[in-house]
Design a protein around this motif. Structure first.
Motif, mmCIF file in Angstrom:
data_model
loop_
_atom_site.group_PDB
_atom_site.id
_atom_site.type_symbol
_atom_site.label_atom_id
_atom_site.label_comp_id
_atom_site.label_asym_id
_atom_site.label_seq_id
_atom_site.Cartn_x
_atom_site.Cartn_y
_atom_site.Cartn_z
ATOM 1 N N UNK A 123 1.798 9.480 15.913
ATOM 2 C CA UNK A 123 1.098 10.774 15.820
ATOM 3 C C UNK A 123 0.630 11.044 14.392
ATOM 4 N N UNK A 124 -0.574 11.586 14.264
ATOM 5 C CA UNK A 124 -1.104 11.919 12.944
ATOM 6 C C UNK A 124 -0.242 12.977 12.269
ATOM 7 N N UNK A 125 0.121 12.693 11.015
ATOM 8 C CA UNK A 125 0.939 13.623 10.246
ATOM 9 C C UNK A 125 2.431 13.439 10.429
ATOM 10 N N UNK A 126 2.827 12.449 11.222
ATOM 11 C CA UNK A 126 4.255 12.260 11.498
ATOM 12 C C UNK A 126 4.948 11.497 10.374
ATOM 13 N N UNK A 127 6.273 11.619 10.337
ATOM 14 C CA UNK A 127 7.074 10.896 9.346
ATOM 15 C C UNK A 127 6.915 9.389 9.528
ATOM 16 N N UNK A 128 6.899 8.931 10.773
ATOM 17 C CA UNK A 128 6.743 7.498 11.047
ATOM 18 C C UNK A 128 5.418 6.984 10.499
ATOM 19 N N UNK A 129 4.360 7.773 10.676
ATOM 20 C CA UNK A 129 3.051 7.375 10.153
ATOM 21 C C UNK A 129 3.087 7.289 8.622
ATOM 22 N N UNK A 130 3.744 8.256 7.983
ATOM 23 C CA UNK A 130 3.829 8.239 6.520
ATOM 24 C C UNK A 130 4.577 7.006 6.024
ATOM 25 N N UNK A 131 5.669 6.636 6.701
ATOM 26 C CA UNK A 131 6.449 5.465 6.285
ATOM 27 C C UNK A 131 5.613 4.194 6.405
ATOM 28 N N UNK A 132 4.870 4.064 7.503
ATOM 29 C CA UNK A 132 4.029 2.876 7.699
ATOM 30 C C UNK A 132 2.931 2.796 6.654
ATOM 31 N N UNK A 133 2.277 3.918 6.396
ATOM 32 C CA UNK A 133 1.185 3.950 5.411
ATOM 33 C C UNK A 133 1.724 3.672 4.010
ATOM 34 N N UNK A 134 2.900 4.225 3.712
ATOM 35 C CA UNK A 134 3.521 3.993 2.400
ATOM 36 C C UNK A 134 3.789 2.493 2.185
ATOM 37 N N UNK A 135 4.323 1.844 3.216
ATOM 38 C CA UNK A 135 4.589 0.406 3.105
ATOM 39 C C UNK A 135 3.318 -0.394 2.898
ATOM 40 N N UNK A 136 2.245 -0.016 3.597
ATOM 41 C CA UNK A 136 0.970 -0.727 3.447
ATOM 42 C C UNK A 136 0.371 -0.475 2.071
ATOM 43 N N UNK A 137 0.581 0.713 1.539
ATOM 44 C CA UNK A 137 0.087 1.022 0.195
ATOM 45 C C UNK A 137 0.696 0.080 -0.841
ATOM 46 N N UNK A 138 2.013 -0.055 -0.820
ATOM 47 C CA UNK A 138 2.677 -0.953 -1.764
ATOM 48 C C UNK A 138 2.257 -2.391 -1.582
ATOM 49 N N UNK A 139 2.093 -2.808 -0.324
ATOM 50 C CA UNK A 139 1.678 -4.175 -0.025
ATOM 51 C C UNK A 139 0.282 -4.449 -0.574
ATOM 52 N N UNK A 140 -0.634 -3.503 -0.377
ATOM 53 C CA UNK A 140 -2.004 -3.686 -0.855
ATOM 54 C C UNK A 140 -2.074 -3.714 -2.380
ATOM 55 N N UNK A 141 -1.297 -2.838 -3.040
ATOM 56 C CA UNK A 141 -1.248 -2.885 -4.499
ATOM 57 C C UNK A 141 -0.746 -4.256 -4.964
ATOM 58 N N UNK A 142 0.265 -4.780 -4.277
ATOM 59 C CA UNK A 142 0.884 -6.037 -4.680
ATOM 60 C C UNK A 142 -0.025 -7.243 -4.592
ATOM 61 N N UNK A 143 -1.012 -7.229 -3.666
ATOM 62 C CA UNK A 143 -1.901 -8.390 -3.529
ATOM 63 C C UNK A 143 -3.224 -8.173 -4.261
ATOM 64 N N UNK A 144 -3.396 -6.977 -4.847
ATOM 65 C CA UNK A 144 -4.639 -6.717 -5.580
ATOM 66 C C UNK A 144 -5.740 -6.106 -4.735
ATOM 67 N N UNK A 145 -5.394 -5.587 -3.550
ATOM 68 C CA UNK A 145 -6.388 -4.911 -2.695
ATOM 69 C C UNK A 145 -6.383 -3.428 -3.064
ATOM 70 N N UNK A 146 -6.969 -3.117 -4.211
ATOM 71 C CA UNK A 146 -6.786 -1.796 -4.800
ATOM 72 C C UNK A 146 -7.496 -0.688 -4.023
ATOM 73 N N UNK A 147 -8.669 -0.966 -3.467
ATOM 74 C CA UNK A 147 -9.379 0.064 -2.708
ATOM 75 C C UNK A 147 -8.596 0.462 -1.452
ATOM 76 N N UNK A 148 -8.061 -0.542 -0.753
ATOM 77 C CA UNK A 148 -7.251 -0.247 0.427
ATOM 78 C C UNK A 148 -5.965 0.481 0.036
ATOM 79 N N UNK A 149 -5.403 0.107 -1.107
ATOM 80 C CA UNK A 149 -4.200 0.793 -1.589
ATOM 81 C C UNK A 149 -4.500 2.262 -1.875
#
Length: 268
Positions: free
Chosen positions: A120-146
């Motif tokens: 669901x949009x705005x849910x805690x689960x969604x925030x956790x998933x997006x947070x993990x993808x943010x760190x992953x994208x920063x780590x590989x150099x995908x800065x726009x996606x991060x």
């Protein structure tokens, strides 16, 4: 304070708590050096291989660095979302390690993208998933996606469901496209080898112990080497467990690799 969540209000929170500076993860060594120079006495600072500040010409030369691994050359050509030089800088230019990080990214994206569209949009689960993808994208150099992930995470924290609803679908689509491109680059045609090796039970057990020790020491290369031997020394379901354990070890999922190893070992 070292954090993966360095929005303005978070930085202010650290400042109010008494922190002199806040640095965002993944840590850029040049930024760290700059901050150390600002806050510590110069006579106490010694940087191994210390160099003068990069000139504009040097920066351009770094941007056109020659890659050695063929897969990374293809990534640079096909995956414009990724700034390879940025990702490599977090690993001191180690191409082999960066290749493994990209391979692990494929699996992580598969796992995350299997769940994200159904949260669901705005849910805690969604925030956790997006947070993990943010760190992953920063780590590989995908800065726009991060940055897109960071904007979504901020909106979720602020209960801005309208922003999330308007932007999450395009973020998912961009993530799927990158995942598919990386998957096609690193996909290897898996063929069952006809090669077989006969090991005494004691030898098989010793190899299993060696894999466990390597995984517990965070040494995937040694673990994979022993698992290759266990694969050709196994048959049927046991072989499948060893193959899956190898895949997990190669993607740095040590806990699951150990679990699969134990399952295969239990079939002796």
């Amino acid at each position: 304070a070292l954090t993966a969540d360095l929005m303005e209000q978070v930085a202010r929170m650290f400042e109010e708590a008494g922190a002199d500076e806040s640095l965002a993860k993944p840590l850029d060594l040049r930024t760290l050096k700059k901050k150390l120079l600002e806050w510590l006495p110069e006579e106490h600072l010694v940087f191994e291989g210390d160099k003068e500040e990069e000139t504009e010409g040097q920066t351009k030369q770094e941007a056109t660095m020659e890659l050695k691994l063929p897969e990374l050359k293809v990534v640079k050509e096909r995956c414009k979302e990724i700034q390879i030089e940025v990702g490599l800088s977090y690993l001191q230019g180690n191409e082999e390690q960066y290749r493994k990080v990209l391979q692990a990214t494929v699996q992580s994206l598969e796992d995350g993208l299997a769940k994200l569209p159904n949260t669901p949009n705005g849910s805690k689960e969604q925030r956790i998933l997006v947070h993990g993808m943010k760190g992953m994208y920063f780590g590989i150099g995908a800065e726009e996606l991060a940055k897109k992930a960071a904007d979504l995470e901020a909106a979720i924290k602020q209960d801005n469901v309208a922003f999330v609803s308007a932007n999450v679908a395009s973020f998912i689509q961009a993530s799927v496209e990158l995942k598919d491109k990386l998957q096609s680059i690193f996909a290897t045609e898996e063929k069952d080898s006809d090669e077989k090796l006969t090991l005494a039970r004691e030898e098989y057990e010793q190899l299993c112990d060696a894999v466990m020790q390597a995984l517990e020491m965070f040494d995937p290369d040694t673990a994979v080497k022993h698992l290759d031997t266990l694969i050709i020394a196994s048959e049927g379901e046991q072989r499948e467990y060893m193959k899956q354990a190898k895949k997990k070890a190669d993607n740095f999922d040590y806990e699951e690799a150990l679990h699969l190893l134990e399952k295969g070992r239990g079939l002796l």
